[in-house]
Scaffold this motif. Structure first.
Motif, mmCIF file in Angstrom:
data_model
loop_
_atom_site.group_PDB
_atom_site.id
_atom_site.type_symbol
_atom_site.label_atom_id
_atom_site.label_comp_id
_atom_site.label_asym_id
_atom_site.label_seq_id
_atom_site.Cartn_x
_atom_site.Cartn_y
_atom_site.Cartn_z
ATOM 1 N N ASN A 210 -6.860 31.977 -1.083
ATOM 2 C CA ASN A 210 -6.477 30.603 -1.437
ATOM 3 C C ASN A 210 -5.913 30.545 -2.849
ATOM 4 O O ASN A 210 -4.932 29.849 -3.119
ATOM 5 C CB ASN A 210 -7.668 29.650 -1.299
ATOM 6 N N ASP A 245 -6.674 30.138 8.828
ATOM 7 C CA ASP A 245 -7.188 28.823 9.255
ATOM 8 C C ASP A 245 -7.299 27.830 8.085
ATOM 9 O O ASP A 245 -7.203 26.629 8.287
ATOM 10 C CB ASP A 245 -8.581 28.972 9.896
ATOM 11 N N THR A 246 -7.518 28.357 6.868
ATOM 12 C CA THR A 246 -7.718 27.449 5.730
ATOM 13 C C THR A 246 -6.420 26.772 5.275
ATOM 14 O O THR A 246 -6.472 25.803 4.525
ATOM 15 C CB THR A 246 -8.353 28.175 4.509
ATOM 16 N N ILE A 248 -3.510 26.573 7.630
ATOM 17 C CA ILE A 248 -2.603 26.371 8.771
ATOM 18 C C ILE A 248 -2.273 24.892 8.996
ATOM 19 O O ILE A 248 -1.186 24.552 9.472
ATOM 20 C CB ILE A 248 -3.189 27.028 10.054
ATOM 21 N N GLU A 249 -3.193 24.005 8.595
ATOM 22 C CA GLU A 249 -2.925 22.580 8.851
ATOM 23 C C GLU A 249 -1.827 22.019 7.955
ATOM 24 O O GLU A 249 -1.346 20.898 8.178
ATOM 25 C CB GLU A 249 -4.217 21.729 8.775
ATOM 26 N N THR A 250 -1.369 22.830 6.984
ATOM 27 C CA THR A 250 -0.239 22.359 6.154
ATOM 28 C C THR A 250 1.094 22.583 6.879
ATOM 29 O O THR A 250 2.142 22.167 6.385
ATOM 30 C CB THR A 250 -0.211 23.083 4.785
ATOM 31 N N SER A 252 3.547 22.291 10.523
ATOM 32 C CA SER A 252 3.689 21.445 11.714
ATOM 33 C C SER A 252 2.975 22.136 12.877
ATOM 34 O O SER A 252 2.758 23.360 12.834
ATOM 35 C CB SER A 252 5.166 21.290 12.061
ATOM 36 N N PRO A 253 2.617 21.406 13.946
ATOM 37 C CA PRO A 253 1.941 22.048 15.074
ATOM 38 C C PRO A 253 2.743 23.220 15.653
ATOM 39 O O PRO A 253 2.178 24.261 15.989
ATOM 40 C CB PRO A 253 1.800 20.922 16.099
ATOM 41 N N ALA A 256 2.541 26.106 13.174
ATOM 42 C CA ALA A 256 1.181 26.649 13.186
ATOM 43 C C ALA A 256 0.982 27.546 14.407
ATOM 44 O O ALA A 256 0.420 28.647 14.306
ATOM 45 C CB ALA A 256 0.160 25.508 13.194
ATOM 46 N N GLU A 257 1.507 27.096 15.547
ATOM 47 C CA GLU A 257 1.370 27.896 16.781
ATOM 48 C C GLU A 257 2.106 29.234 16.636
ATOM 49 O O GLU A 257 1.604 30.297 17.007
ATOM 50 C CB GLU A 257 1.942 27.088 17.948
#
Ligand code: HMG
Length: 390
Positions: A210, A245-246, A248-250, A252-253, A256-257
């Protein structure tokens, strides 16, 4: 001038342990090893393979006669080296027949050292563009029988040829690094196995990731959109995913996929080989490139290197125009296919086998090891190596 990795190959010894069998022998639910840790098999080195021979075997088949003539630097990165004084690179220099006027050195900082080697090699080629540098990360990961670290052992090496105008990966010289003196994993000089604070080490791995990722973004203004894929140091295949995972939410879906799918491809070799410490990140890169069919020249890979103790680094590399021609996918598949499975009893016997430390002469039974470069024995405290390919 672009500088980077022109060729890259791996070697892992001829034996492996099946993780379901290991779990059953330890009275543990196999899903813990195959899903919770994310390992299917664990490479195992017999006495006839040490960090030096594995490293030399990794480089052997990828080097042409012209490459050998142009190499004037060989760096051996390892935390399971064989001598407190003499560099493993000096043995490798002889075993590979490298030119006399060559610098041979050993780098150490846990699993991170090959990344430092790559930077040193890059700077060397920048100063001497007609020359090539060989960087080898080679290790045997040993935590001990029936320890929590046991399912995260492994053995193997990755060799990288660094050159100007590389045909595989261009190194972008955008590295961000972090050092902090912590005791998450270490191996005192008197110990054959590593000491580890397992849970703490996983937390520190993520903290380092991070930190350097944040600093990298601040320096370069890049975000996840700018990367086709991310590759990680893989002490076990679940670890890189925990780090990914820490952040990935930044993305788009869809992005991320895609990143997660590429991550899975980057773990395929490690799933079968285990932790190879210094070579692990680069085994992940090879796994991605040799299992993927969609990456394109010009795509950028983000690479996270971590060595306990600890040093972390994030940097990027760009795929060269003809990168697929530089891969040894078939040879690597054949190497894995040819390995023999050890029973748990055989693995435990081999695990405790050791070389003499009293200077006596000892001949290793290497009849089941078909590798071209082997350790055949010891005499007067000297390791006896052979290369049957020359
Ligand atoms: P542990 O404590 O036995 O395992 O050791 P656990 O209880 O944490 O379980 C592991 C995972 O399995 C967990 O998943 C469980 O939930 C799951 P998570 O919560 O982590 O996602 N699990 C199951 N899943 C499915 N079915 C089940 C089941 N049971 C449990 N039935 C540990 C794990 C990694 C700590 C240990 O193996 C160890 O100490 N390994 C060595 C240290 C290590 O690899 N650390 C990684 C970071 S440090 C690093 O990368 C540097 C290094 O390479 C060295 C260097 O730099 O030189 C190590």
């Amino acid at each position: 001038m672009n500088i980077g990795i022109d060729k890259m190959s791996f070697y892992t010894p001829a034996f492996y342990v099946d993780m379901v069998e290991l779990a059953e022998a330890r009275g543990i639910d196999p899903n813990k090893f195959t899903i919770g840790i994310g390992q299917d098999q664990m490479g195992f080195a017999p006495l006839s393979q040490d960090a030096v021979t594995m490293g030399a075997n990794a480089a052997l088949n990828m080097l042409s006669t012209d490459d050998i003539a142009e190499i004037d630097l060989v760096i051996f990165a390892s935390e399971s080296g064989i001598d407190h004084s003499k560099a493993g690179a000096v043995y490798i220099h002889r075993l590979l027949g490298l030119p006399k006027n060559c610098r041979a050195i050993e780098f150490k900082e846990a699993c991170y050292a090959a990344t430092a080697g790559l930077s040193y090699a890059r700077n060397h080629v920048a100063a001497h563009p007609t020359k090539k540098a060989l960087v080898i990360g080679s290790d045997i990961a040993r935590y001990g029988l029936n320890t929590p670290g046991e399912p995260t052992q492994g053995a193997g090496a990755v060799a990288m040829l660094v050159a100007a105008e590389p045909r595989l990966l261009v190194l972008n010289d955008d590295n961000v690094y972090l050092t902090d003196d912590i005791m998450d994993f270490w191996r005192p000089l008197y110990s054959e196995t590593a000491c580890v604070q397992g849970k703490y080490s996983t937390e520190q791995y993520i903290r380092f990731f991070n930190d350097v990722w944040e600093q990298y973004q601040a320096n370069t203004k890049a975000t996840l959109v700018d990367f086709a894929a991310l590759c990680f140091h893989l002490p076990y295949t679940k670890m890189g995913k925990k780090a990914l995972d820490t952040i990935i939410e930044t993305a788009s879906p869809e992005k991320a996929e895609a990143l997660m799918a590429y991550y899975q491809l980057s773990t395929k070799y490690s799933r079968q080989i285990g932790n190879i410490y210094t070579g692990s990140l680069y085994l992940g890169v090879l796994s991605l490139l040799e299992h993927d069919e969609t990456l394109m020249p010009g795509d950028r890979l983000g690479l996270f290197s971590y060595g306990s103790g600890a040093v972390g680094e994030f940097f990027s590399a760009t795929l060269a125009p003809d990168f697929r021609k530089q891969l040894y996918t078939t040879a690597h598949a054949a190497q894995l296919q040819a390995r023999k499975q050890l029973t748990i009893a055989a693995y435990e016997d081999l695990f405790v086998a050791s070389l003499p430390t009293d200077g006596s002469t000892y001949q290793i039974d290497d009849s089941l090891d078909q590798a071209p470069i082997k350790l055949t024995g010891m005499s007067e405290h000297m390791r006896l190596y052979t290369n049957k390919s020359c």
